[in-house]
Write an enzyme that holds these catalytic residues in place. Structure first.
Site, PDB file in Angstrom:
ATOM      1  N   GLY A 187      23.236   7.221 -30.315  1.00 59.84           N
ATOM      2  CA  GLY A 187      21.852   7.606 -30.544  1.00 59.84           C
ATOM      3  C   GLY A 187      21.209   8.544 -29.531  1.00 59.84           C
ATOM      4  O   GLY A 187      20.009   8.777 -29.600  1.00 59.84           O
ATOM      5  N   LYS A 229      28.268  20.212 -35.931  1.00 58.37           N
ATOM      6  CA  LYS A 229      29.470  20.183 -35.081  1.00 58.37           C
ATOM      7  C   LYS A 229      30.654  20.731 -35.874  1.00 58.37           C
ATOM      8  O   LYS A 229      30.833  20.408 -37.051  1.00 58.37           O
ATOM      9  CB  LYS A 229      29.770  18.757 -34.646  1.00 58.37           C
ATOM     10  CG  LYS A 229      31.028  18.674 -33.796  1.00 58.37           C
ATOM     11  CD  LYS A 229      31.272  17.282 -33.302  1.00 58.37           C
ATOM     12  CE  LYS A 229      30.739  17.158 -31.892  1.00 58.37           C
ATOM     13  NZ  LYS A 229      30.942  15.814 -31.342  1.00 58.37           N
ATOM     14  N   ASP A 284      24.685   6.923 -39.389  1.00 59.85           N
ATOM     15  CA  ASP A 284      26.081   6.763 -38.926  1.00 59.85           C
ATOM     16  C   ASP A 284      26.729   5.629 -39.704  1.00 59.85           C
ATOM     17  O   ASP A 284      26.031   4.750 -40.217  1.00 59.85           O
ATOM     18  CB  ASP A 284      26.143   6.447 -37.425  1.00 59.85           C
ATOM     19  CG  ASP A 284      27.487   6.838 -36.794  1.00 59.85           C
ATOM     20  OD1 ASP A 284      27.546   7.867 -36.083  1.00 59.85           O
ATOM     21  OD2 ASP A 284      28.488   6.125 -37.039  1.00 59.85           O
ATOM     22  N   ASP A 330      28.276   5.808 -44.644  1.00 59.67           N
ATOM     23  CA  ASP A 330      29.440   6.658 -44.418  1.00 59.67           C
ATOM     24  C   ASP A 330      29.188   7.956 -45.180  1.00 59.67           C
ATOM     25  O   ASP A 330      29.085   7.931 -46.415  1.00 59.67           O
ATOM     26  CB  ASP A 330      30.701   5.957 -44.944  1.00 59.67           C
ATOM     27  CG  ASP A 330      31.956   6.733 -44.608  1.00 59.67           C
ATOM     28  OD1 ASP A 330      31.958   7.974 -44.789  1.00 59.67           O
ATOM     29  OD2 ASP A 330      32.932   6.117 -44.168  1.00 59.67           O
ATOM     30  N   ASP A 352      26.427  15.687 -35.767  1.00 60.74           N
ATOM     31  CA  ASP A 352      27.349  15.541 -34.627  1.00 60.74           C
ATOM     32  C   ASP A 352      28.526  14.674 -35.068  1.00 60.74           C
ATOM     33  O   ASP A 352      29.253  14.136 -34.239  1.00 60.74           O
ATOM     34  CB  ASP A 352      26.593  14.892 -33.456  1.00 60.74           C
ATOM     35  CG  ASP A 352      27.307  15.088 -32.121  1.00 60.74           C
ATOM     36  OD1 ASP A 352      28.035  16.092 -31.974  1.00 60.74           O
ATOM     37  OD2 ASP A 352      27.146  14.240 -31.218  1.00 60.74           O
TER      38      ASP A 352
END
Ligand SMILES: C[S@@+](CC[C@H](N)C(=O)[O-])C[C@H]1O[C@@H](n2cnc3c(N)ncnc32)[C@H](O)[C@@H]1O
Length: 202
Positions: A55, A158, A75, A93, A118
């Site tokens: 976090g 990312k 997450d 997910d 990320d």
């Protein structure tokens, strides 16, 4: 190797700083650097972060958006509850579950200003497999961004230095006015990790 030693020292520095400044991970500083360099997030924004556990980045986003803003931290791992009242945690997910509807339920149907991803796989050390899994998460994040980022909004995704990267960038260019590659100061110099920044959704 001096490069490796320096990278390790840099990681330690950011880890210590994160502890002192109340962030759950040093990833917070990657986000803050992107905010400083690209004005990625502004006060009052609604921000979604995919791959947000534990976090740190979401906490950093929470400080930037302030009390009028909102951060939705997603997450597949369960979050320790956040003290920040403007962070909402969602355990999903992103490859398996429906993601867009639960996010829009929280915003009351409003599109979001910024999506940060990320998300990264658990690396097994076989480059081809690791790269393929990372790019799958990057592409899925881009698809989610298509469904929820407002016109004029921004993304930070990312990714990995690899052959497919140009194709991912080309798709982002169709969606955003400006696309940039970003390697944060706090990233390991030895890794191929980078972020793609998309500014101003068309
Ligand atoms: C580098 S960590 C994120 C660090 C985080 N951004 C922070 O600021 O502390 C990558 C995260 O991606 C998450 N992740 C990987 N695959 C995922 C998936 N399919 N769905 C949701 N999260 C996923 C992992 O559980 C992990 O927490």
């Amino acid at each position: 190797m001096p490069g490796r030693w320096l990278a390790e020292a840099r990681r330690d520095y950011y880890r210590r700083r994160a502890r002192e400044e109340g962030f759950r991970s040093r990833a917070a500083y990657k986000l803050l650097e992107a905010v400083e360099r690209f004005r990625l997030i502004r006060r009052g924004d609604i921000v979604v972060e995919l791959g947000a556990w534990p976090g740190g980045m979401s906490q950093a986003a929470s400080r930037v958006v302030g009390p009028q803003g909102l951060v939705i931290a997603v997450d597949r791992r369960e979050f320790r509850s956040f003290e920040e009242s403007n962070i909402v945690a969602l355990q999903l997910d992103i490859l398996e579950d429906e993601v867009i509807d639960p996010i829009l339920d929280i915003t009351g149907g409003k599109m979001v200003d910024v999506l940060v991803s990320d998300a990264s796989p658990r690396f097994i050390g076989v480059r081809d497999v690791d790269v393929a899994r990372q790019i799958e998460l990057t592409l899925r994040s881009m698809e989610i961004a298509e469904g929820i980022v407002r016109r004029g909004g921004n993304v930070m995704l990312k990714a990995f230095e690899c052959e497919d990267l140009r194709e991912v960038e080309a798709r982002l260019r169709e969606m955003f006015g400006k696309v940039r590659r970003f390697i944060p100061r706090s990233s390991r110099k030895t890794s191929s990790e980078l972020y793609l920044i998309g500014l101003g959704r068309l």
